[in-house]
Design a protein around this motif. Structure first.
Motif, short mmCIF file in Angstrom:
data_model
loop_
_atom_site.label_atom_id
_atom_site.label_comp_id
_atom_site.label_asym_id
_atom_site.label_seq_id
_atom_site.Cartn_x
_atom_site.Cartn_y
_atom_site.Cartn_z
N LEU B 60 1.25 -5.35 -0.71
CA LEU B 60 0.31 -4.41 -1.36
C LEU B 60 -0.21 -5.31 -2.46
CD1 LEU B 60 2.72 -1.45 -1.74
CD2 LEU B 60 0.68 -1.65 -0.11
N PRO B 61 -1.53 -5.16 -2.51
CA PRO B 61 -2.35 -5.84 -3.49
C PRO B 61 -2.16 -5.68 -4.97
CG PRO B 61 -3.89 -4.96 -1.93
CD PRO B 61 -2.62 -4.36 -1.60
N THR B 62 -1.84 -4.24 -5.29
CA THR B 62 -1.79 -4.13 -6.79
C THR B 62 -0.40 -4.04 -7.34
OG1 THR B 62 -1.78 -1.67 -6.00
CG2 THR B 62 -3.89 -2.96 -6.77
N GLY B 92 -3.99 -9.18 -0.61
CA GLY B 92 -4.94 -8.54 0.20
C GLY B 92 -4.98 -8.81 1.62
N PHE B 95 -2.18 -8.54 3.32
CA PHE B 95 -1.97 -6.93 3.70
C PHE B 95 -2.79 -6.42 4.90
CE2 PHE B 95 -3.89 -2.64 3.28
CZ PHE B 95 -3.00 -1.95 3.24
N ARG B 96 -3.72 -6.98 5.15
CA ARG B 96 -4.70 -7.00 6.14
C ARG B 96 -3.71 -7.24 7.67
NH1 ARG B 96 -10.02 -6.58 7.05
NH2 ARG B 96 -10.46 -6.83 5.11
N ILE B 99 -0.35 -4.29 7.42
CA ILE B 99 -0.48 -2.78 7.55
C ILE B 99 -0.80 -2.51 9.05
CG2 ILE B 99 -2.96 -2.67 7.02
CD1 ILE B 99 -0.40 -0.25 5.96
N ARG B 100 -1.31 -3.60 9.90
CA ARG B 100 -1.71 -3.18 11.26
C ARG B 100 -0.73 -2.57 12.25
NH1 ARG B 100 -6.21 -4.45 14.00
NH2 ARG B 100 -7.18 -5.48 12.30
N THR B 164 0.05 4.99 1.83
CA THR B 164 -1.14 4.25 1.72
C THR B 164 -2.37 4.84 2.77
OG1 THR B 164 -0.12 2.08 1.20
CG2 THR B 164 -2.32 2.06 2.18
N ALA B 165 -1.79 5.25 3.93
CA ALA B 165 -2.83 5.77 5.03
C ALA B 165 -3.23 7.23 4.59
CB ALA B 165 -2.11 5.96 6.22
N LEU B 168 -5.63 7.09 1.42
CA LEU B 168 -7.04 6.87 2.01
C LEU B 168 -7.61 8.03 2.61
CD1 LEU B 168 -9.52 5.12 2.51
CD2 LEU B 168 -8.25 4.27 4.68
N ASN B 171 -8.50 10.40 0.09
CA ASN B 171 -9.86 10.12 -0.94
C ASN B 171 -11.03 10.20 0.05
OD1 ASN B 171 -8.30 9.45 -2.94
ND2 ASN B 171 -8.27 7.38 -2.51
N ASN B 433 -2.16 1.99 -8.74
CA ASN B 433 -2.73 2.23 -7.31
C ASN B 433 -1.45 2.40 -6.33
OD1 ASN B 433 -5.32 2.96 -6.80
ND2 ASN B 433 -6.04 0.94 -7.59
N PRO B 435 1.04 3.66 -3.94
CA PRO B 435 0.87 5.16 -3.23
C PRO B 435 1.92 5.93 -3.42
CG PRO B 435 0.72 3.21 -1.77
CD PRO B 435 0.99 2.71 -3.18
#
Lengths: 359, 560
Positions: B60-62, B92, B95-96, B99-100, B164-165, B168, B171, B433, B435
């Motif tokens: 997680l980036p944050t 990040g 993360f890409r 999360i996939r 996280t999903a 999103l 939002n 941030n 989740p």
């Protein structure tokens, strides 16, 4: 109601079927009432009255003679003919029986609203059948804040004459309609004695979200909202189930009030400036009316509404105007979340997630 | 024997820990009332581990998960923020890829984890706690510790991913479509799905039908839930029915009464809560109402989805549908993970502790098997193999006394460094941030709407409006008091409360978020629910008529 009348139909009786004798505007009001949408009460003086008057006084001959052989773009000739016809009409009194019906209906309307000398709007409502949709809007006169039997009859008479304004004559000539084939009906409707008024969109005009209704409101007449004079009270109402999602109480320092012959701007008493100008039940009733109107017309509507001092809730809430919301209000999915073509769906979702962490 | 801290290494130390982070928040959802020392040890060690594992596994980036401390039976947490911009960027990138799997094959991922955990549980359960040697019991205890650690890894990897999903999706709906999480269309798009907890309830409903067929329904209805077990045991038909119940519970009864604690029996030990559920179904009569509800909800879901899709350009619908699908899984996960993860593992922790506890009682080390809840694993290790001559009563007595003291007062909601305000602390949470923090700790705070003139302001957990007598329930044992048409008022609700929802007209809870149990289950039952009213249980009295307006997120007290 108006069963005894020969020349009067109450708005409640103005169905689509009555269109030929009450004209588009009045038929529309009748249709709204029948769909459960409240509009200020009133009645139509049907075109039968106008027809009998014109026929009986031989006024059609005046019309035909005045316009005979006139080229449509000869402004001076049109103006001269119009003046002649209007003069002829206005100098021919309305027959007593028609006059008596108008007066009687007006008095009933006054009683219904609990006020003597009730101020009304007197409007013409064109009946030319082929023109059902080609609206004559603005081509005939409307007289606001008319009160008293004599004044109502006079305004009705003036409406009849307004069928022959220079503009109306020119319009018919250019459109190829005969000058002696149109009839006119007149609508006589209570002027809203507005305690609070405003506008409503049956969608969120910013996001285009159709599941919401937005309502702006101020004390007095709705002009202050239309002109953006004050920061109004504003409400967001979810449609299903109907519920208030947000209320912002504005600083309402000015309002329009009636002064007997129109409206004027005045200061809102300081103790009323920051309290809501409509109650929760009124918000809900307004929203309910919005739903009803939207359903009736089948698309999102921009509605002007008012709450009347003279009547009691909920009979005092009126729709005073309704039009479809133009496409401008239909912003859907924002650009900032749009996927570029060629990018994979999953990649796009991950991009959005990463953007989310960066917020 | 010398006494050590309850959770060595993770006891709250004001001087050191406020330097590490200026704000520590009480986990009020799980550690009120205060934990017993043994449970606290498990939670602080392994929930902490799991969150850090999950955040790292997803990169997680944050945020790098949470740090936890134990203080007076309360779990206090703070966030490990990633402050450095370069580090965030690098995380990040990872993360890409990480999360996939959630997007590509959610069912495969979660299904795989469920199978793994069921395998662990099967192994733990294969230890016959009656006949095992002390060495085997200790091995089982060590295994349980490892399983608990693994459970939390899976728990938090999954939860960080789905939340996280979900965030999103929330939002996008809010910012891009103007539909926030208090909007009925939002909930309509997400509900009407089955999950494991509902499936168990459906089985219990079937048992209620069976009770009617077998003529034991009256026995259940006419005795209090506590007595029902005894009364049923007195008749042949009753015994036979209990046999059917046992078959179900052997499979699905590995769940605790209290969500995050081991000091109350699991269903498989004491089926009283299961019988209480059956009683609810009998009281209510008719079909399994969730199935009936679900048909309508599924139809509404189709409509709401279409309504929203209509506003989305054709070329954008692919990813939106994919994201919606993932968000829809979240509701099911929020409910179902409790069954497969926390509750199952906790019931086996209890089983293992009690099994050793019995041996320790026999060896006169302690007085009751439950005394093990006041020991630490190291102490268990010290005495289990050869208990002879040990006496741990003074440790148990002293810790129990402390625990009772913890229970008699309230832990502060946050511990803040001097000069650091609650607003600052909340700011940090939002900035993270994280989740889970956003969905569980911060949630949405109620905004008072004076024009509604309500008595309590909360947020919408589930839409609709209902009136009825309030039923204030402070603990599961009181659930028996619930009558049809009641409006449940509670601090919060747990999975074992689900069957009661079928009797309710509405729900009011002090704390919760849009992914909390009360909100999810109310949506599935189609009843209004107002969450985060904070003072519901203190301001509302049982029997008082109240009106729940889920749409506006407010509660009215009709007779004051």
């Amino acid at each position: 109601m108006g069963s005894d009348y020969q020349y009067i139909l109450w708005f409640e009786e103005c169905s689509r079927k009555a269109l030929p004798i009450v004209g588009g505007k009045n038929a529309n009001l009748g249709e709204m009432l029948n769909a459960g949408i409240r509009v200020p009460p009133g009645f139509a003086v049907t075109s039968k009255g106008f027809q009998r008057y014109m026929d009986g006084a031989g006024l059609w001959d005046v019309v035909r003679e005045s316009v005979a052989g006139m080229p449509p773009d000869d402004i001076k000739a049109v103006s001269r003919a119009g003046a002649e016809i209007r003069e002829a009409i206005l100098s021919t009194p309305i027959p007593n029986d028609i006059r008596a019906e108008v007066v009687s209906a007006y008095v009933s309307l006054c009683e219904r609203c609990g006020r003597r000398d009730l101020p009304v709007a007197v409007r013409s409502s064109a009946t030319a059948e082929d023109l059902a949709e080609a609206s004559f809007a603005g081509q005939q006169d409307t007289y606001l804040w008319i009160w008293g039997s004599d004044a109502v009859v006079t305004a009705t008479h003036q409406c009849w004459a307004s069928l022959f304004t220079d503009r109306a004559i020119t319009y018919r000539m250019k459109a190829g309609f005969p000058q002696d084939g149109v009839y006119i009906s007149v609508g006589i409707q209570k002027m809203v004695n507005s305690r609070s008024a405003g506008v409503m969109f049956t969608l969120d005009p910013i996001t285009g979200d159709r599941s919401r209704i937005t309502i702006d409101a101020n004390w007095g007449f709705g002009e202050s909202i239309v002109q953006g004079m004050v920061s109004p009270d504003s409400f967001i109402v979810a449609k299903r189930p109907l519920s208030i999602k947000q209320s912002i109480i504005g600083q309402k320092d000015q309002m329009f009030v009636a002064n007997g012959c129109g409206t004027m701007v005045t200061a809102v008493p300081s103790d009323q400036q920051v309290i809501p100008c409509i109650s929760v039940s009124e918000v809900m009733e307004i929203a309910e009316m919005g739903l009803c109107i939207e359903k009736h017309y089948g698309c999102p509507q921009d509605i002007e509404w008012a709450i009347d001092k003279d009547l009691s809730f909920p009979e005092n809430l009126f729709s005073t105007q309704s039009r479809p919301v133009t496409a401008a209000g239909k912003k859907d999915l924002g650009k900032e979340v749009m996927k570029e073509s060629g990018k994979g769906d999953a990649d796009h979702i991950i991009d959005l997630m990463l953007k989310g962490f960066g917020r | 024997m010398k006494m050590y801290d309850v959770v060595p290494g993770f006891e709250f130390d004001e001087k050191v820990d406020l330097e590490k982070s200026p704000a520590w928040f009480l986990d009020a959802t799980h550690s009120v009332p205060p934990w017993t020392p043994m449970f606290g040890w498990f939670w602080i060690n392994f929930c902490r581990h799991g969150m850090q594992y999950g955040a790292e596994k997803l990169s997680l980036p944050t945020v790098k998960g949470w740090d936890w401390r134990f203080k007076d039976g309360g779990g206090y947490l703070t966030l490990n923020l990633v402050m450095d911009e370069e580090e965030r960027k690098a995380r990040g990138v990872r993360f890409r890829e990480a999360i996939r799997p959630f997007i590509d094959d959610y069912d495969g991922l979660w299904g795989g984890y469920i199978n793994e955990m069921l395998g662990h549980y099967k192994r733990l359960k294969s230890c016959n706690v009656e006949s095992a040697t002390n060495a085997e019991l200790l091995a089982n205890f060590e295994d349980t510790i490892n399983v608990c650690r693994r459970m939390w890894e899976i728990h938090m990897h999954m939860m960080y991913g789905v939340d996280t999903a979900f965030i999103l999706f929330e939002n996008i709906c809010k910012d891009a479509l103007g539909i926030d999480d208090t909007h009925p269309t939002f909930h309509d798009m997400l509900r009407g799905f089955d999950n494991k907890v509902f499936q168990v309830d459906r089985e219990l409903w079937k048992l209620s039908k069976k009770a009617e067929e077998m003529g034991v329904a009256d026995t259940i209805l006419n005795s209090s839930s506590g007595e029902a077990l005894t009364s049923l045991g007195e008749s042949e038909a009753g015994k036979k029915w209990l046999g059917h119940l046992k078959v179900l519970l052997d499979e699905d009864g590995w769940r605790m009464q209290r969500m995050a604690e081991i000091n109350l029996p699991a269903w498989v030990e004491d089926p009283t809560p299961a019988i209480a559920s059956v009683k609810f179904f009998l009281k209510q009569g008719g079909d399994f109402n969730l199935d009936k509800e679900r048909e309508g909800l599924a139809r509404r879901r189709e409509e709401a989805t279409k309504e929203v899709l209509d506003r989305i350009p054709q070329d954008q619908q692919g990813w939106f549908k994919m994201l919606l699908g993932l968000a829809q899984k979240t509701g099911a996960f929020s409910e179902e993970h409790n069954h497969y993860l926390d509750l199952y593992t906790h019931s086996l922790m209890r089983r293992s502790c009690l099994a050793i506890g019995k041996r320790l009682v026999a060896a006169k080390v302690i007085d009751h098997p439950e005394d093990t809840f006041f020991l630490m694993p190291d102490e268990m290790r010290a005495v289990t193999l050869v208990p002879d001559g040990f006496n741990l009563r003074h440790i148990v007595d002293r810790r129990r006394k402390e625990w009772k003291e913890w229970c008699s007062r309230e832990n502060p909601p946050a511990i803040l460094k001097e000069g650091f305000t609650m607003d600052d602390a909340m700011g940090v949470l939002v900035q993270s941030n994280d989740p889970i923090a956003l969905k569980v700790v911060v949630g949405s705070m109620p905004v008072p709407k004076p024009e509604l003139n309500a008595d309590l302001y909360g947020i919408c957990g589930s839409g609709g409006v209902a009136e009825g007598p309030a039923r204030v329930i402070m603990q599961e044992a009181q659930l028996d008091e619930v009558q049809k048409g009641d409006i449940l008022v509670a601090a919060s609700t747990a999975p074992s409360w689900t069957p009661v929802f079928g009797l309710l007209n509405g729900v009011v809870v002090d704390r919760g978020a849009s992914l909390s149990h009360s909100a999810i289950v109310s949506r599935e039952y189609g009843i209004p629910c107002v969450i985060n009213v904070f003072e519901g249980t203190s301001k509302i009295k049982t029997g008082q008529r109240i009106k729940v307006d889920g749409n506006n997120g407010v509660v009215y007290l009709l007779d004051k």
